[in-house]
Scaffold this motif. Structure first.
Motif, mmCIF file in Angstrom:
data_model
loop_
_atom_site.group_PDB
_atom_site.id
_atom_site.type_symbol
_atom_site.label_atom_id
_atom_site.label_comp_id
_atom_site.label_asym_id
_atom_site.label_seq_id
_atom_site.Cartn_x
_atom_site.Cartn_y
_atom_site.Cartn_z
ATOM 1 N N SER A 18 91.849 40.275 -2.535
ATOM 2 C CA SER A 18 92.711 39.090 -2.463
ATOM 3 C C SER A 18 92.532 38.290 -1.183
ATOM 4 C CB SER A 18 94.183 39.498 -2.626
ATOM 5 O OG SER A 18 94.556 40.433 -1.635
ATOM 6 N N SER A 19 92.260 38.952 -0.074
ATOM 7 C CA SER A 19 92.094 38.208 1.181
ATOM 8 C C SER A 19 90.848 37.328 1.129
ATOM 9 C CB SER A 19 92.014 39.166 2.372
ATOM 10 O OG SER A 19 90.949 40.082 2.223
ATOM 11 N N ALA A 20 89.776 37.815 0.489
ATOM 12 C CA ALA A 20 88.554 37.022 0.355
ATOM 13 C C ALA A 20 88.794 35.809 -0.541
ATOM 14 C CB ALA A 20 87.429 37.879 -0.213
ATOM 15 N N VAL A 21 89.485 36.026 -1.656
ATOM 16 C CA VAL A 21 89.783 34.931 -2.582
ATOM 17 C C VAL A 21 90.664 33.880 -1.902
ATOM 18 C CG1 VAL A 21 90.885 34.298 -4.775
ATOM 19 C CG2 VAL A 21 89.542 36.401 -4.618
ATOM 20 N N SER A 22 91.644 34.338 -1.133
ATOM 21 C CA SER A 22 92.534 33.407 -0.436
ATOM 22 C C SER A 22 91.769 32.571 0.581
ATOM 23 C CB SER A 22 93.657 34.182 0.260
ATOM 24 O OG SER A 22 94.472 34.840 -0.684
ATOM 25 N N CYS A 81 71.916 32.800 2.783
ATOM 26 C CA CYS A 81 72.322 33.886 3.679
ATOM 27 C C CYS A 81 72.969 34.965 2.822
ATOM 28 C CB CYS A 81 73.255 33.403 4.783
ATOM 29 S SG CYS A 81 74.686 32.444 4.246
ATOM 30 N N LEU A 82 72.845 36.208 3.262
ATOM 31 C CA LEU A 82 73.281 37.344 2.459
ATOM 32 C C LEU A 82 74.297 38.198 3.197
ATOM 33 C CD1 LEU A 82 69.761 38.698 1.380
ATOM 34 C CD2 LEU A 82 71.162 37.052 0.134
ATOM 35 N N VAL A 83 75.224 38.748 2.440
ATOM 36 C CA VAL A 83 76.095 39.809 2.933
ATOM 37 C C VAL A 83 75.916 40.973 1.959
ATOM 38 C CG1 VAL A 83 78.458 40.566 3.350
ATOM 39 C CG2 VAL A 83 77.758 38.259 4.002
ATOM 40 N N ILE A 84 75.495 42.111 2.482
ATOM 41 C CA ILE A 84 75.194 43.264 1.641
ATOM 42 C C ILE A 84 76.182 44.380 1.943
ATOM 43 C CG2 ILE A 84 73.441 44.968 1.010
ATOM 44 C CD1 ILE A 84 71.319 42.981 1.915
ATOM 45 N N GLY A 85 76.702 45.000 0.905
ATOM 46 C CA GLY A 85 77.637 46.109 1.071
ATOM 47 C C GLY A 85 76.907 47.399 1.430
ATOM 48 N N GLY A 109 79.822 43.906 8.161
ATOM 49 C CA GLY A 109 81.059 43.213 7.795
ATOM 50 C C GLY A 109 81.469 42.196 8.833
ATOM 51 N N ILE A 110 82.740 42.266 9.248
ATOM 52 C CA ILE A 110 83.197 41.393 10.332
ATOM 53 C C ILE A 110 83.339 42.193 11.630
ATOM 54 C CG2 ILE A 110 84.358 39.826 8.740
ATOM 55 C CD1 ILE A 110 87.028 41.022 9.691
ATOM 56 N N GLY A 111 82.912 43.459 11.582
ATOM 57 C CA GLY A 111 82.951 44.284 12.785
ATOM 58 C C GLY A 111 84.264 44.998 13.026
ATOM 59 N N ASN A 112 85.192 44.885 12.088
ATOM 60 C CA ASN A 112 86.506 45.516 12.223
ATOM 61 C C ASN A 112 86.834 46.353 10.994
ATOM 62 O OD1 ASN A 112 87.003 42.466 13.578
ATOM 63 N ND2 ASN A 112 87.673 44.216 14.803
ATOM 64 N N PRO A 113 87.554 47.464 11.172
ATOM 65 C CA PRO A 113 87.975 48.262 10.020
ATOM 66 C C PRO A 113 89.060 47.554 9.218
ATOM 67 C CG PRO A 113 88.980 49.108 12.028
ATOM 68 C CD PRO A 113 87.998 48.033 12.450
ATOM 69 N N PHE A 114 89.320 48.065 8.029
ATOM 70 C CA PHE A 114 90.374 47.580 7.133
ATOM 71 C C PHE A 114 90.037 46.251 6.466
ATOM 72 C CE2 PHE A 114 92.459 50.111 10.484
ATOM 73 C CZ PHE A 114 92.953 51.160 9.707
ATOM 74 N N PHE A 115 88.800 45.785 6.612
ATOM 75 C CA PHE A 115 88.350 44.584 5.915
ATOM 76 C C PHE A 115 87.134 44.936 5.069
ATOM 77 C CE2 PHE A 115 90.631 42.857 9.551
ATOM 78 C CZ PHE A 115 91.360 41.827 8.976
ATOM 79 N N THR A 116 87.093 44.411 3.858
ATOM 80 C CA THR A 116 86.004 44.727 2.952
ATOM 81 C C THR A 116 84.803 43.809 3.177
ATOM 82 O OG1 THR A 116 86.702 43.166 1.248
ATOM 83 C CG2 THR A 116 87.700 45.373 1.187
ATOM 84 N N THR A 117 83.698 44.174 2.536
ATOM 85 C CA THR A 117 82.518 43.317 2.568
ATOM 86 C C THR A 117 82.805 41.973 1.910
ATOM 87 O OG1 THR A 117 81.170 45.316 2.401
ATOM 88 C CG2 THR A 117 80.041 43.239 2.076
ATOM 89 N N ASP A 118 83.682 41.955 0.910
ATOM 90 C CA ASP A 118 84.077 40.688 0.273
ATOM 91 C C ASP A 118 84.654 39.724 1.307
ATOM 92 O OD1 ASP A 118 83.331 41.497 -2.261
ATOM 93 O OD2 ASP A 118 85.353 42.057 -2.886
ATOM 94 N N THR A 119 85.535 40.233 2.147
ATOM 95 C CA THR A 119 86.140 39.393 3.174
ATOM 96 C C THR A 119 85.081 38.927 4.168
ATOM 97 O OG1 THR A 119 88.235 40.576 2.944
ATOM 98 C CG2 THR A 119 87.940 39.264 4.934
#
Length: 226
Positions: free
Chosen positions: A181-185, A31-35, A116-126
């Motif tokens: 950092s949130s993605a790594v956590s 599965c893929l997540v693309i920026g 993304g996750i459908g919300n602002p303030f979160f990166t594609t990494d998260t």
């Protein structure tokens, strides 16, 4: 965007699609997540005075455009693909539903998660970290411009050295910034390894899946790197 400065370069998409097809044929469920940075970056828009939430929404729409482009290229290679968006837009792709995504993967389809996750303030990494957890992935593979995690940016610092393995905690403490950092956590808390490798190297994805090639594995201290 390939060699260009903006937009979608189809030959580059075809290169990535070929690697994904090889991974699927090797037996991997992918599965893929693309920026969307080749089209619009929310942070950059906010830095120029746009409302951050509005700019992030534009960035999420950019990821949908990239996901549709990758779907088209994959299906031209006879690879069954589904795009699932966290923002509902049923006219062009399916809404994200966890069990539906899992079912698509069980049927051998490549699943592309958009918006993304459908919300602002979160990166594609998260977004990638969250989907990796929800899909019960064995690992999160991050394809980048360099072949792993370095002590500094190798493009700017000739003395930078690459890690073969690094712990989540060390990555966060040293602020190595390969992912936010949130993605790594999230990955640390769910004990899912992150493997960072170069998208530029021919066959790099297949090598990583076989525990070969050049990459950096981020995992809990003492965990297996392959």
């Amino acid at each position: 965007m390939g060699p260009g400065q903006f937009g979608i370069d189809i030959p580059t998409c075809e290169k990535f699609a070929k690697a994904i097809k090889e991974a699927r044929e090797a037996g991997a469920e992918v599965c893929l997540v693309i920026g969307g940075g080749n089209i619009f970056r929310g942070v950059a828009g906010a830095a120029k005075g746009m409302d951050r939430a509005q700019a992030d929404s534009m960035g999420m729409l950019a990821t949908v455009m990239n996901a549709l482009a990758m779907q088209s290229v994959l299906e031209n290679m006879d690879v069954p693909t589904r795009v699932l968006s966290a923002i509902h837009m049923e006219a062009i792709c399916e809404p994200y539903i966890r069990r539906r995504a899992q079912r698509h993967m069980e049927k051998g389809r490549i699943v592309i998660f958009a918006a993304g996750i459908g919300n602002p303030f979160f990166t594609t990494d998260t977004g990638a970290a969250l989907r990796a957890i929800e899909m019960n992935c064995d690992a999160l593979l991050k394809g980048t411009q360099v072949d792993g995690v370095y002590t500094a940016d190798p493009k700017l610092d000739a003395t930078a050295t690459r890690y073969d393995d690094v712990s989540y905690q060390e990555l966060l403490v040293k602020d190595l910034r390969v992912m936010d950092s949130s993605a790594v956590s999230l990955m640390r808390d769910n004990n899912i390894p992150i493997v960072v490798f170069s998208l530029k190297e021919e066959g790099s994805l297949l090598k990583v899946l076989h525990g070969q090639g050049t990459s950096t594995t981020i995992a809990n201290k003492g965990a297996s790197s392959k």
